[in-house]
Design a protein around this motif. Structure first.
Motif, short mmCIF file in Angstrom:
data_model
loop_
_atom_site.label_atom_id
_atom_site.label_comp_id
_atom_site.label_asym_id
_atom_site.label_seq_id
_atom_site.Cartn_x
_atom_site.Cartn_y
_atom_site.Cartn_z
N LYS A 422 -72.35 -100.47 -22.95
CA LYS A 422 -72.14 -101.34 -24.12
C LYS A 422 -72.17 -100.43 -25.34
N SER A 423 -71.24 -100.69 -26.25
CA SER A 423 -71.21 -99.86 -27.46
C SER A 423 -70.73 -100.72 -28.61
N TYR A 424 -70.87 -100.17 -29.80
CA TYR A 424 -70.19 -100.79 -30.93
C TYR A 424 -69.09 -99.84 -31.37
N SER A 429 -74.20 -96.77 -30.26
CA SER A 429 -74.86 -97.74 -29.39
C SER A 429 -76.16 -98.23 -30.03
N PRO A 478 -76.08 -99.65 -34.66
CA PRO A 478 -75.38 -100.90 -34.40
C PRO A 478 -76.34 -102.06 -34.19
N GLU A 480 -77.28 -105.45 -32.27
CA GLU A 480 -77.02 -105.88 -30.88
C GLU A 480 -75.87 -106.89 -30.78
N ALA A 482 -73.33 -107.43 -32.73
CA ALA A 482 -72.02 -106.82 -33.01
C ALA A 482 -71.58 -106.00 -31.80
N GLN A 483 -72.56 -105.33 -31.21
CA GLN A 483 -72.27 -104.52 -30.02
C GLN A 483 -71.78 -105.41 -28.87
N TYR A 486 -68.25 -106.60 -29.54
CA TYR A 486 -67.25 -105.55 -29.34
C TYR A 486 -67.05 -105.28 -27.85
N SER A 487 -68.15 -105.19 -27.13
CA SER A 487 -68.05 -104.86 -25.70
C SER A 487 -67.33 -105.98 -24.94
N SER A 536 -64.90 -102.38 -40.39
CA SER A 536 -66.36 -102.28 -40.48
C SER A 536 -66.76 -101.38 -41.65
N GLY A 543 -71.70 -104.81 -39.03
CA GLY A 543 -72.05 -104.66 -37.60
C GLY A 543 -73.11 -103.59 -37.37
#
Ligand code: FAD
Length: 550
Positions: A422-424, A429, A478, A480, A482-483, A486-487, A536, A543
């Motif tokens: 999982k990343s933004y 991360s 980031p 959570e 928003a991450q 995105y993921s 962003s 985010g």
């Protein structure tokens, strides 16, 4: 122990990404160091230098080389491209190493690089907003920002084979090639038929006593159509078009000067399609892939047409019907283009040589490596003097998860990603403040030309660090939610296309046993990716959570 060195930014890795970060962070007037495992610059092209046999007195024709055309496989800084010309459209590792020497001569890159330094751990301290970075041999560094430029293919992969330690010949992985190796008159075996294998097979087949190739999946390779570059023609191109190329690459899906055709196959006539396919085929390189119809990636029927075209072109080059079926089967092994197609020059002809055997491991599995070769499940012992593992890499995540990176909650990133990345924005991360990566998980990575997306992300990070410094923020991390959003977006884009239909695909992590199967790259193209990142940034790093310096 002496006091750890303290920097504004520590960069891990000295390939395209690390060098771009270094040169541009210097311009901000910040203190910076690069830590690099290897003994030199060049990253991927320092390690992947197969087949490297010095007895080939001719220029390497097929060895490790890039499948991006040369204007796009370099930095966009005019100070660099104005005085550099590759000699081939698709340069090999030697020329790319020479390019990095040239970049070093221009900008004295190496004065800020510490070679022979494998970063083993990076631990975040929330009290002082700093990373403590330790190398494998115990040296300690500190930095406010950590930039992971570890590459998508820096952790090579060798599957577990019974009996491997008993083999009495030479064994190499393609990414750990010896300085010199003489294949002449050897019986060589190669496991794998990916991009690397294709390059090695074409190069060594004419020279070895015998070559046995162990194939799991046929490679739906495309013609490279290599060309020598004339310095005069390139000078003209530089004057007229290089600036356009560098602007254009950010506007296309994969970062080249051509783009995916937005037309869908059902909206075209069969004649129009055939002519379009022919045109892309003749252009060579990746045109038939990321220069073709968009719905080839979404629609199985459209995809089948591309495969049928490819299959007939390839079958024409293989006289033996049995080999035709192994190399270009009537039934596609997976949808066209959902694995990265490799580029070839005479790959399909190699198998018609009397000294080459192709073993389909789906029919005769590799059972055991024995002292004099390799035994397959049909009882055959393939006698070998050298065994080459062209078995690829723990792609995209392996370079990052090999480092013990611990953030705000003390969990390592390897643990965090055990059930999926999982990343933004494919560059940071949650719970790992002031840490960025380039050309890694959930970025366009291998769906894009390296330098095109590397420079895009690298510039974003440099602007971000500059913004934080100018506005007296000590950290950025980031959020959570928003991450997660995105993921999920990356997952949805991935699920809408045919990527999941490929087995053993590094795009999906399914080439590594036990790795979570997920779309590991942003599959929406460079412009869409850039928009998300830039939106962003424009919205004061929406985010992210930004912490003020006390
Ligand atoms: P890299 O070039 O991989 O550099 C990463 C560096 O980080 C390495 O030098 C490594 O030693 C170092 N490193 C890793 N971990 C650590 C650590 N823990 N401590 C210290 N140092 C560390 N891209 C294309 O666009 N076109 C192509 O045709 C193409 N062909 C490729 C072929 C192969 C075999 C591979 C593996 C990749 C290929 N790529 C290609 C992708 C290629 O990696 C990028 O184009 C580009 O080189 C990436 O640059 P980078 O700086 O991100 O990573």
């Amino acid at each position: 122990m002496s006091e750890p060195h303290d920097y504004d930014v520590l960069i891990v890795g000295a390939g395209f990404a690390g060098v771009h970060q270094l040169l541009n962070i210097r311009k901000l007037g910040l203190t910076v160091k690069v830590l690099e495992i290897g003994e030199d610059l060049a990253g991927t092209w320092l390690w992947n230098r197969y087949p490297g046999a010095e007895f080939f007195i001719h220029r390497l024709q097929f060895g490790a080389r890039v499948d991006s055309p040369s204007p796009f496989y370099q930095f966009s800084d005019p100070e660099l491209w104005q005085d550099w010309t590759y000699t081939e459209k698709y340069p090999d590792w030697r020329e790319i190493q020479a390019y990095f020497r040239y970049v070093n001569d221009k900008f004295d890159v190496k004065r800020d690089v510490v070679f022979h330094s494998r970063v083993a751990s990076a631990h975040w301290n929330d009290l002082v907003d700093r990373w403590t970075v330790t190398t494998e041999d115990g040296r300690v560094f500190r930095a406010q920002f950590l930039s992971l430029c570890t590459g998508i293919g820096s952790k090579h992969h060798i599957p577990i084979f019974k009996g491997i330690d008993t083999f009495q010949g030479d064994v190499y992985h393609s990414a750990r090639w010896p300085e010199k190796y003489d294949f002449k008159d050897k019986r060589a075996g190669i496991i794998g038929t990916g991009a690397t294998a294709i390059q090695i097979i074409q190069e060594i087949a004419p020279h070895v006593a015998h070559l046995t190739v162990f194939q799991r999946t046929p490679n739906l390779a495309l013609p490279i159509r290599q060309q020598s570059i004339s310095a005069e023609a390139e000078e003209k191109l530089k004057k007229d078009l290089y600036p356009v190329f560098f602007r254009r690459r950010g506007q296309t899906f994969s970062g080249f000067d051509y783009d995916i055709d937005p037309k869908s196959v059902p909206d075209t006539t069969p004649e129009e399609r055939l002519l379009a396919f022919e045109e892309k085929w003749e252009k060579g390189g990746l045109h038939f892939w990321v220069g073709s119809y968009a719905d080839l990636f979404m629609n199985q029927e459209a995809n089948d047409e591309a495969y049928a075209f490819w299959r007939e072109k390839v079958r024409e080059r293989i006289p033996d019907p049995e080999l035709q079926e192994k190399l270009a089967p009537m039934q596609a092994p997976h949808p066209w283009g959902v694995r990265r197609p490799s580029l070839e020059q005479r790959y399909f002809e190699v198998y018609s040589q009397p000294n080459v055997t192709l073993v389909d491991v789906n029919k005769a599995a590799i059972e055991e490596i024995v002292p004099n070769g390799l035994r397959t499940s049909d009882g055959t012992v393939h006698e070998l003097d050298i065994l080459v593992f062209a078995t690829g890499f723990d792609m995209i995540t392996g370079g990052i998860t090999s480092i013990d990176i611990r953030g705000q909650d003390g969990l390592s990133i390897k643990e965090k990603w055990a059930n999926g990345v999982k990343s933004y924005l494919g560059l940071a991360s949650a719970t790992y403040p002031n840490m960025f990566w380039i050309y890694g998980p959930q970025s366009p990575a291998g769906l894009s030309n390296g330098p095109s997306s590397i420079e895009m992300t690298s510039e974003w990070i440099i602007n971000c660090i500059n913004y934080l410094k100018q506005n007296k923020f000590s950290s950025i991390v980031p959020i959570e939610e928003a991450q997660l959003a995105y993921s999920e977006h990356v997952d949805q884009l991935g699920a809408a296309a045919l990527w999941f239909k490929a087995k053993n695909s590094w795009y999906m992590g399914s080439n590594i046993e036990g790795k979570k199967v997920q779309m590991l790259q942003f599959p929406g193209g460079l412009p869409a990716y850039a928009k998300l990142c830039n939106d962003s940034a424009t919205d004061s790093y929406d985010g992210f959570h930004l912490k003020c310096s006390i």
